[in-house]
Design a protein around this motif. Structure first.
Motif, PDB file in Angstrom:
ATOM      1  N   LYS A 259       0.825  -1.199   0.000  1.00 13.64           N
ATOM      2  CA  LYS A 259       0.000   0.000   0.000  1.00 13.64           C
ATOM      3  C   LYS A 259       0.865   1.258   0.000  1.00 13.64           C
ATOM      4  CE  LYS A 259      -3.995   1.861   2.396  1.00 13.64           C
ATOM      5  NZ  LYS A 259      -3.319   3.154   2.528  1.00 13.64           N
ATOM      6  N   GLU A 260       1.916   1.238   0.827  1.00 14.79           N
ATOM      7  CA  GLU A 260       2.777   2.419   0.895  1.00 14.79           C
ATOM      8  C   GLU A 260       3.647   2.536  -0.353  1.00 14.79           C
ATOM      9  OE1 GLU A 260       4.231   1.960   5.145  1.00 14.79           O
ATOM     10  OE2 GLU A 260       3.129   3.859   5.166  1.00 14.79           O
ATOM     11  N   GLN A 261       4.041   1.393  -0.922  1.00 16.94           N
ATOM     12  CA  GLN A 261       4.776   1.461  -2.188  1.00 16.94           C
ATOM     13  C   GLN A 261       3.942   2.173  -3.255  1.00 16.94           C
ATOM     14  OE1 GLN A 261       6.813  -1.907  -3.938  1.00 16.94           O
ATOM     15  NE2 GLN A 261       6.794  -2.967  -1.984  1.00 16.94           N
ATOM     16  N   LEU A 262       2.678   1.848  -3.304  1.00 17.58           N
ATOM     17  CA  LEU A 262       1.825   2.446  -4.339  1.00 17.58           C
ATOM     18  C   LEU A 262       1.715   3.947  -4.126  1.00 17.58           C
ATOM     19  CD1 LEU A 262      -0.997  -0.244  -4.574  1.00 17.58           C
ATOM     20  CD2 LEU A 262       0.951   0.116  -6.121  1.00 17.58           C
ATOM     21  N   ASP A 263       1.612   4.353  -2.866  1.00 16.30           N
ATOM     22  CA  ASP A 263       1.545   5.783  -2.569  1.00 16.30           C
ATOM     23  C   ASP A 263       2.823   6.500  -3.004  1.00 16.30           C
ATOM     24  OD1 ASP A 263      -0.861   5.530  -1.364  1.00 16.30           O
ATOM     25  OD2 ASP A 263      -0.213   6.096   0.648  1.00 16.30           O
ATOM     26  N   LEU A 264       3.965   5.860  -2.744  1.00 19.32           N
ATOM     27  CA  LEU A 264       5.218   6.604  -2.889  1.00 19.32           C
ATOM     28  C   LEU A 264       5.887   6.433  -4.252  1.00 19.32           C
ATOM     29  CD1 LEU A 264       4.691   6.707   0.250  1.00 19.32           C
ATOM     30  CD2 LEU A 264       7.113   7.217   0.391  1.00 19.32           C
ATOM     31  N   GLU A 265       5.406   5.484  -5.035  1.00 19.22           N
ATOM     32  CA  GLU A 265       5.854   5.348  -6.422  1.00 19.22           C
ATOM     33  C   GLU A 265       7.366   5.232  -6.580  1.00 19.22           C
ATOM     34  OE1 GLU A 265       4.027   8.445  -8.752  1.00 19.22           O
ATOM     35  OE2 GLU A 265       2.187   8.239  -7.600  1.00 19.22           O
ATOM     36  N   PHE A 266       7.959   4.294  -5.844  1.00 24.00           N
ATOM     37  CA  PHE A 266       9.389   4.055  -6.024  1.00 24.00           C
ATOM     38  C   PHE A 266       9.629   3.277  -7.315  1.00 24.00           C
ATOM     39  CE2 PHE A 266       8.977   3.899  -1.278  1.00 24.00           C
ATOM     40  CZ  PHE A 266       9.676   5.061  -1.024  1.00 24.00           C
ATOM     41  N   GLY A 267      10.675   3.604  -8.027  1.00 27.21           N
ATOM     42  CA  GLY A 267      11.118   2.767  -9.143  1.00 27.21           C
ATOM     43  C   GLY A 267      12.107   1.741  -8.620  1.00 27.21           C
ATOM     44  N   THR A 268      12.530   0.830  -9.474  1.00 27.11           N
ATOM     45  CA  THR A 268      13.481  -0.192  -9.021  1.00 27.11           C
ATOM     46  C   THR A 268      14.857   0.072  -9.586  1.00 27.11           C
ATOM     47  OG1 THR A 268      11.721  -1.652  -9.693  1.00 27.11           O
ATOM     48  CG2 THR A 268      13.582  -2.643  -8.542  1.00 27.11           C
ATOM     49  N   ASN A 269      15.848  -0.403  -8.875  1.00 24.82           N
ATOM     50  CA  ASN A 269      17.229  -0.221  -9.245  1.00 24.82           C
ATOM     51  C   ASN A 269      17.995  -1.429  -8.721  1.00 24.82           C
ATOM     52  OD1 ASN A 269      19.904   0.924  -9.417  1.00 24.82           O
ATOM     53  ND2 ASN A 269      18.844   2.879  -9.687  1.00 24.82           N
ATOM     54  N   TYR A 270      19.048  -1.814  -9.430  1.00 24.47           N
ATOM     55  CA  TYR A 270      19.763  -3.040  -9.058  1.00 24.47           C
ATOM     56  C   TYR A 270      21.238  -2.755  -8.784  1.00 24.47           C
ATOM     57  CZ  TYR A 270      15.510  -4.962 -11.059  1.00 24.47           C
ATOM     58  OH  TYR A 270      14.193  -5.237 -11.338  1.00 24.47           O
ATOM     59  N   THR A 271      21.526  -1.699  -8.039  1.00 20.34           N
ATOM     60  CA  THR A 271      22.906  -1.353  -7.726  1.00 20.34           C
ATOM     61  C   THR A 271      23.454  -2.318  -6.669  1.00 20.34           C
ATOM     62  OG1 THR A 271      22.411   0.956  -8.170  1.00 20.34           O
ATOM     63  CG2 THR A 271      24.404   0.494  -6.892  1.00 20.34           C
ATOM     64  N   VAL A 272      24.552  -2.984  -6.996  1.00 22.91           N
ATOM     65  CA  VAL A 272      25.095  -3.979  -6.066  1.00 22.91           C
ATOM     66  C   VAL A 272      25.740  -3.282  -4.869  1.00 22.91           C
ATOM     67  CG1 VAL A 272      26.670  -5.919  -5.777  1.00 22.91           C
ATOM     68  CG2 VAL A 272      25.534  -5.549  -7.968  1.00 22.91           C
ATOM     69  N   ILE A 273      25.295  -3.659  -3.671  1.00 25.51           N
ATOM     70  CA  ILE A 273      25.840  -3.103  -2.431  1.00 25.51           C
ATOM     71  C   ILE A 273      26.693  -4.136  -1.711  1.00 25.51           C
ATOM     72  CG2 ILE A 273      25.214  -2.166  -0.151  1.00 25.51           C
ATOM     73  CD1 ILE A 273      24.624  -0.274  -2.521  1.00 25.51           C
ATOM     74  N   GLY A 274      26.347  -5.379  -1.873  1.00 28.99           N
ATOM     75  CA  GLY A 274      27.117  -6.412  -1.184  1.00 28.99           C
ATOM     76  C   GLY A 274      26.687  -7.781  -1.642  1.00 28.99           C
ATOM     77  N   ASN A 275      27.029  -8.775  -0.857  1.00 26.80           N
ATOM     78  CA  ASN A 275      26.751 -10.159  -1.225  1.00 26.80           C
ATOM     79  C   ASN A 275      26.392 -10.969   0.009  1.00 26.80           C
ATOM     80  OD1 ASN A 275      29.221  -9.047  -2.949  1.00 26.80           O
ATOM     81  ND2 ASN A 275      27.942 -10.303  -4.258  1.00 26.80           N
ATOM     82  N   ILE A 276      25.503 -11.933  -0.195  1.00 28.01           N
ATOM     83  CA  ILE A 276      25.026 -12.809   0.881  1.00 28.01           C
ATOM     84  C   ILE A 276      25.386 -14.242   0.504  1.00 28.01           C
ATOM     85  CG2 ILE A 276      22.967 -13.641   2.083  1.00 28.01           C
ATOM     86  CD1 ILE A 276      21.658 -10.923   1.525  1.00 28.01           C
TER      87      ILE A 276
END
Lengths: 331, 331, 331
Positions: A213-230
């Protein structure tokens, strides 16, 4: 002989591994990171400023271990002409960096790749649309059918088939990211599975923590910037699939480009049907091996000492030295 | 005596652990995976083709370590009749595979289980509805109240209470998956906490990386196919809860089925109220122990050497041999 | 001298590390958890019931290693007055527990912090609104602009600017959580990066596994209750940023509060622009170090033995004893 690499990416592991195998080590790169490799983690016996200090490296009798950062900073053309010995096959560089050559390679290896659509009107399932030159996934969008594609493409200024030159339309394969790390020993003609990771990406791994619900309100786009590894392990019944995919990738490289040796990685996802769909090959050490400085669940199955991918490279160089076969692994 | 297991699931770890304790090892299974256990990871001294090559195993004086794959491939009835010695209590097999017996066992252990609704009109909070025989979560759906249930059940062809035979309606407990892995030593009468993982599932762990807006457009369903495992540690103040849950599970098994020994796992979630809600028990080694080939954060607290669950099994067999008590742990 | 800590949080690791460095160990706390520290994981040589059994600790010549649980249970005032020697600087306690002092400290360290909005009508990007005293994120909400804020705030009974005393409005920074664990050796005047984790939170890490459509139906709120920790490594090119952030945090503490030594943690997220945005500092060992009982990818780069943060503390105490400098590190 000294082992050298560019001071970034997976250099800590490469240099640590080289020291464990008895080599003196050299890091080169930006002066700002010198303390990382000499003070905080004392893995470099020598630190030289510069992207590629050729004369000094030659003086030090260094062999360069390439990483993604090294190739990116130096550029493929300079790498191809460098005079310092390079661990691996330089021939693969252009195959890997050219989308259609890479595809030819992976198809020859019989890997399952995402379908590419030339004509948006052929779309018959979910697709991901990638504007060329988009960094880290900016501007990517998903579409489910031709109508959906055209509606969304319009926002990028693509209104008809003449405008399609700027985008790639690829089958969207829903699955969890899995990155197996291989090592192919040219000296022993043996493939090894070193470790497996999944990437930790901003913001792709952040948005799921926000309620829909909050995602829809805030309209974030997606991004795949690598920050680390698991670190992960794979379901044991899938390991042969992954190993065979690696073997076929090596075999196809032998036929097409004179071979692929040392570390490499197949980057893909596993679907709910247990299928490994491959997006890319990295023909050198990947940063996903960094969780395994002290060995991985897989390298501990094979070795009775802690073997990272960095150390495995040094073991190969040590063996080549002892068997007087350095010429076979350096280019 | 040799240690044998079916070549899949967690066999790499079991066989590696057995070798570390000085046993010769035997893997049996599909010929395709022979290289995995003999070449890529040389943990099997013998490899025999077949789901259960009884005569050869008897000749080799083998003890079988059961895994989920072994039991699934052979079937409970054949396991119950097998002549090769089996590590663990075969009696638990039918309790674990029958939903109502399993529930009886876990309730006797005083575990918090999800409520089961017999009548959809009793639904007073989120529920998950599972069609019987659904694989990996296909066809599961969530509902929030009776109206929501009936609306969604209609799609499965369930229109009234007479149609309910085909579905299970369970309280939906929102929480993060946590799988503690236990080992109960029958010889020492001691429970150990070996390690903890969470599963990595396709596509449940993929959808969160897609923005809500695009999820709604593309209408993906959910699926819980296990692809791998991720190592975790638990908040230290929750460890006693998890250990006591394990102790009570062992105790209840002693009263109901003559005991539970060796490795087992409670599969559940931790809610935001810090409550451990258990869905299932696995009465043998689980694949979630695979990240810990070289020991886990928990096994390193107890042992001064790398102890995987696989190795712990072999340690128990070694002790049983030395104390001449094999009969107590094999059935 | 004996090493003591409160029986919770990261005590297993602290006591295990102390034993590895040759200290006798003491755990104190609730009687219910005694078996955890003496039987399941035999790391405590002595177990004393009580939140802070001062006389017994003095008799045992104990040094207390503080954890978040110890400080929370005892309260800052009692900690400040305790007579048993305390490892670390008690002066930082009040700075860390007071939002505005903490902010002053982190700003002096030049860290990037989320903006705080005094006036909702200034909101010019996503914000997170936190009712004071909310536990674990209950009641938090996101808003995208002033209108959105006022609409949602009304549900909390906030209707005008006079009602704002009960809420904090903070810039919402979208990024993946990253918790680097540091150790500052006061004896050697050196900062070390020990390990990195991400938290595993209920239900924030559960909701992403539910399809958006079902989330909307069921209207789950979000909560950030810590259940456990997952080990990660950071992209190598970001390590200097994280190390410099740690160095500046130590330097600012020296100027403001007489120093910060021993373990500490900066809690933040990395954005898609590769920026490290810090929310909080923890001026002692954090539970995020618990996955690394047998060392981390980072501690293995520096040490040739398994060094957890717990063991690193004990190494510092051992050195202080040998160099007769205990007075420098205890308060």
């Amino acid at each position: 002989m000294r082992v050298a690499t560019y001071a970034s990416h997976s250099a800590l592991q490469i240099l640590k591994g080289a020291k464990e195998e008895g080599f003196e080590t050299v890091a080169f790169g930006k002066s700002r990171v010198k303390p990382l490799y000499t003070k905080y983690f004392p893995v470099a016996d020598h630190f030289i400023e510069g992207t590629y200090p050729e004369e000094r490296l030659l003086e030090l009798n260094a062999v360069v271990i390439p990483t993604g950062s090294f190739v990116a900073h130096l550029g493929i053309e300079l790498v191809e002409r460098m005079r310092v010995p390079y661990y691996g096959n330089k021939e693969v560089l252009k195959w890997e960096s050219d989308r259609s050559l890479e595809r030819k390679w992976l198809e020859k290896a019989g890997l399952r790749l995402p379908r590419v659509y030339e004509d948006p009107d052929d779309i018959d399932g979910p697709v991901i649309v990638k504007p060329h030159g988009a960094k880290g996934g900016k501007g990517y969008f998903l579409a489910k059918d031709p109508e959906d594609f055209w509606r969304k493409a319009e926002r990028l200024g693509v209104r008809d088939k003449d405008g399609l030159g700027g985008v790639q339309i690829q089958e969207y394969v829903l699955g969890v990211p899995v990155y197996p790390h291989y090592f192919y020993s040219k000296l022993n003609r043996e493939l090894e599975l070193m470790s497996i990771d999944r990437r930790y990406e901003s913001n792709a791994d952040a948005i799921g923590r926000i309620p829909a619900k909050e995602q829809l309100d805030l309209e974030f786009g997606t991004n795949y910037t690598v920050i680390g590894n698991i670190p992960i392990v794979l379901r044991e019944s899938l390991l042969m699939d992954v190993i065979e995919a690696g073997e076929r990738t090596v075999k196809a490289a032998e036929e097409l480009v004179g071979g692929l040796w040392g570390p490499f990685c197949l980057e893909g996802v596993f679907t709910e049907e247990l299928e490994f769909v491959v997006f890319e090959v990295s023909a050198r050490i990947v940063a996903g091996t960094n969780p395994f400085v002290h060995g991985s669940p897989y390298s501990w199955l094979r070795y009775d000492k802690p073997v990272s991918t960095g150390r495995r490279i040094a073991m190969e160089l040590r063996q080549a030295l002892e068997e007087d076969r350095l010429g076979e692994v350096l280019t």
